[in-house]
Design a protein around this motif. Structure first.
Motif, short mmCIF file in Angstrom:
data_model
loop_
_atom_site.label_atom_id
_atom_site.label_comp_id
_atom_site.label_asym_id
_atom_site.label_seq_id
_atom_site.Cartn_x
_atom_site.Cartn_y
_atom_site.Cartn_z
N ASP A 84 0.87 -1.17 0.00
CA ASP A 84 0.00 0.00 0.00
C ASP A 84 0.91 1.23 0.00
N ILE A 85 0.47 2.33 -0.61
CA ILE A 85 1.33 3.53 -0.69
C ILE A 85 1.18 4.39 0.55
N GLN A 86 -0.04 4.71 0.91
CA GLN A 86 -0.26 5.61 2.05
C GLN A 86 -0.35 4.79 3.34
N ASN A 126 5.95 5.27 4.13
CA ASN A 126 4.99 5.00 3.05
C ASN A 126 5.54 3.95 2.08
N GLY A 127 4.71 3.58 1.11
CA GLY A 127 5.08 2.51 0.19
C GLY A 127 6.30 2.82 -0.66
N MET A 154 -0.19 -1.11 -4.45
CA MET A 154 -1.65 -1.16 -4.35
C MET A 154 -2.11 0.16 -3.75
N THR A 155 -2.79 0.97 -4.56
CA THR A 155 -3.14 2.30 -4.08
C THR A 155 -4.37 2.84 -4.78
N SER A 196 5.59 5.08 -8.61
CA SER A 196 5.80 3.69 -8.17
C SER A 196 6.98 3.07 -8.90
N ILE A 197 7.04 3.29 -10.19
CA ILE A 197 8.15 2.74 -10.99
C ILE A 197 9.48 3.35 -10.56
N ASP A 198 9.46 4.67 -10.35
CA ASP A 198 10.69 5.36 -9.92
C ASP A 198 11.18 4.85 -8.57
#
Length: 500
Positions: free
Chosen positions: A423-425, A430-431, A454-455, A466-468
């Protein structure tokens, strides 16, 4: 300069009016220049005042400004100063016109925003009411298995409709900001047609419509393109045709190959979607590809009014063409033409012989025995995900923040986890931070373990972030099981090949 002197001021004012073309304002200008008028106004405004009048000349209208003020402390003299203010007034008028234009645009944007919020409020509340209502009914009838099953089916349908509304809004935003990028993948046209038929035929049957999809004159079955976006174009058009065609009507889709318009190495495909539905008026046809454009006859049909705008944006992005023909209550026909690079006739020949058809997707047995590290701080979301994984024979280790997730991976033996779902947040870390920390570890599996974001953040910049951060894929919430399965199959399939 010496003052201009005349013996009879009133006579001078009359001559001023006669020798200058003052137009219809002649009497008003004479009144402004009369001494009685100036003295009266100066008594009201001792600091002075001004007025403007126009003179029509050969090169156009010129504007003169006259400043009137007392010429001495004893107020026994009136001083007039004249200046040509044509250029200044012209600039002011242009500025005013620009401001009025900006105001009009702002008001239109505000109306569009209000219309959008009104439409969204209605269209989002409709499936939400169904979800909440059916949940309440299912809870009240827990002993009635058939009733609960029917409620769950309706909840599922409403959830998918709600998700489609949100996806339309996101897609429209990305298209307007030119954030959508097209993928280049190998597409097998018969498979694309088969998928369209499998998806749309049940909808047509449920609406009691005749549905047919066919291909004619196709010489190149393989071509390069973005399968997802081409499918989205066709699904939007076919869904509209089904939604706006009354019971007993017909929807037909014809796929043809045309001669290429530009590049001889490309194949040009035309997709014609026609129906016998409610049709559109000539007025609506001129706005049909604008956001929120809808027929008055369709006010009881749910939707965002964004589908055709999205379709037009995607066709334009692919440098294709889209056209529409329709008449009220006499049906509608959409034509989409896309020019795509084909793979060659020899590949098509092998395909026709049954030798080169793409391999079928792997089955879900790929999940059996796998172990996933899941980072999710929402208890309900983690429970749903763990149950889904367990259905396919996989195990899950759940952590509620990024720091715990990094620590769990660090303390586990190399290869203990087949993939990480982040999860990002999350609190603490954080993710993105967790992904970077895992990728930075000095252990064999840190650089190759699949990490999936997953966000609920589903914009292009979120995917790029996310890729970065070192992640391999991005799955938007709420989780679509089919998308999650496809992502797992792609990433775990790669890992399985690497292991072998």
């Amino acid at each position: 300069m010496s003052p201009y002197s005349v013996e009879n001021y009133d006579l001078m004012v009359e001559r001023l009016a006669e020798t200058n073309n003052l137009g219809g304002a002649k009497e008003e200008v004479i009144k402004q220049f009369q001494l009685e008028t100036m003295i009266r106004l100066l008594e009201e405004k001792p600091a002075g005042y001004d007025f403007v009048f126009s003179i029509r000349k050969e090169d156009g209208i010129r504007y003169k400004q006259v400043n009137v003020l007392w010429g001495g402390e004893n107020h026994r003299m009136v001083c007039l100063v004249q200046a040509d203010v044509t250029d200044m007034l012209t600039a002011e008028r242009q500025t005013k016109k620009a401001l009025e234009g900006a105001l009009t645009v702002a008001e239109e944007a505000n109306r569009a925003k209000s219309d959008f919020l009104s439409a969204m409020s209605h269209d989002i509340r409709t499936p939400m009411n169904a979800i909440m209502g059916m949940t309440a009914l299912a809870t009240a009838h827990l002993d009635d298995r058939e009733r609960v099953s029917d409620c769950l089916r309706k909840i599922s349908v409403s959830s998918k409709h709600l998700m489609s509304l949100i996806n339309d809004i996101l897609d429209m935003s990305k298209i307007e900001r030119s954030k959508i990028t097209l993928n280049r993948m190998k597409i097998f046209l018969p498979d694309l047609i088969e998928q369209m038929s499998a998806m749309m035929a049940p909808q047509a049957r449920e609406a009691s419509l005749r549905f047919e999809i066919e291909a004619k004159g196709v010489r190149h079955n393989y071509f390069y393109g973005d399968s997802l976006r081409i499918s989205q174009i066709l699904i939007n058009l076919l869904s509209n045709a089904i939604k706006f065609t009354p019971e007993g009507g017909a929807v037909h889709c014809l796929v043809e190959e045309l001669d290429p318009a530009d590049d001889p190495l490309c194949a040009r495909y035309r997709f014609t979607i026609s129906d016998t539905g409610i049709g559109m008026s000539e007025e609506l046809l001129t706005h049909i590809f604008e956001p929120f454009a809808r027929s008055r006859n369709a006010r009881y049909v749910e939707g965002t009014g964004l589908g055709l705008s999205i379709t037009k944006g995607l066709v334009d992005l692919m440098k294709g063409e889209i056209s529409v023909e329709s008449r009220a209550y006499q049906g509608t026909t959409f034509r989409v033409e896309l020019e795509c690079e084909y793979l060659g006739a020899e590949l098509d020949a092998r395909t026709d012989a049954g030798e080169a058809r793409p391999p079928a997707s792997e089955h879900t047995e790929i999940f059996a025995g796998r172990c996933f590290l899941v980072a999710e701080d929402n208890a309900i979301n983690s429970e749903i995900l763990c149950e889904l994984l367990q259905m396919y024979g996989a195990k899950a280790v759940v952590k509620t923040d990024g720091a715990q997730t990094v620590r769990a991976f660090q303390e586990a033996a190399p290869g203990a986890f087949d993939a990480i779902l982040l999860d990002i947040q999350m609190p603490v870390m954080n993710g993105y931070e967790a992904a970077r920390a895992i990728r930075g570890m000095k252990r064999a599996d840190a650089g190759i373990v699949p990490i999936i974001a997953m966000t609920a953040n589903a914009f292009a910049e979120d995917i790029q972030a996310s890729i970065d951060a070192g992640m391999d894929a991005h799955v938007a919430k709420p989780i679509d099981l089919e998308v999650l399965n496809a992502t797992f199959l792609r990433l775990l399939g790669k890992n399985r090949t690497a292991e072998q």
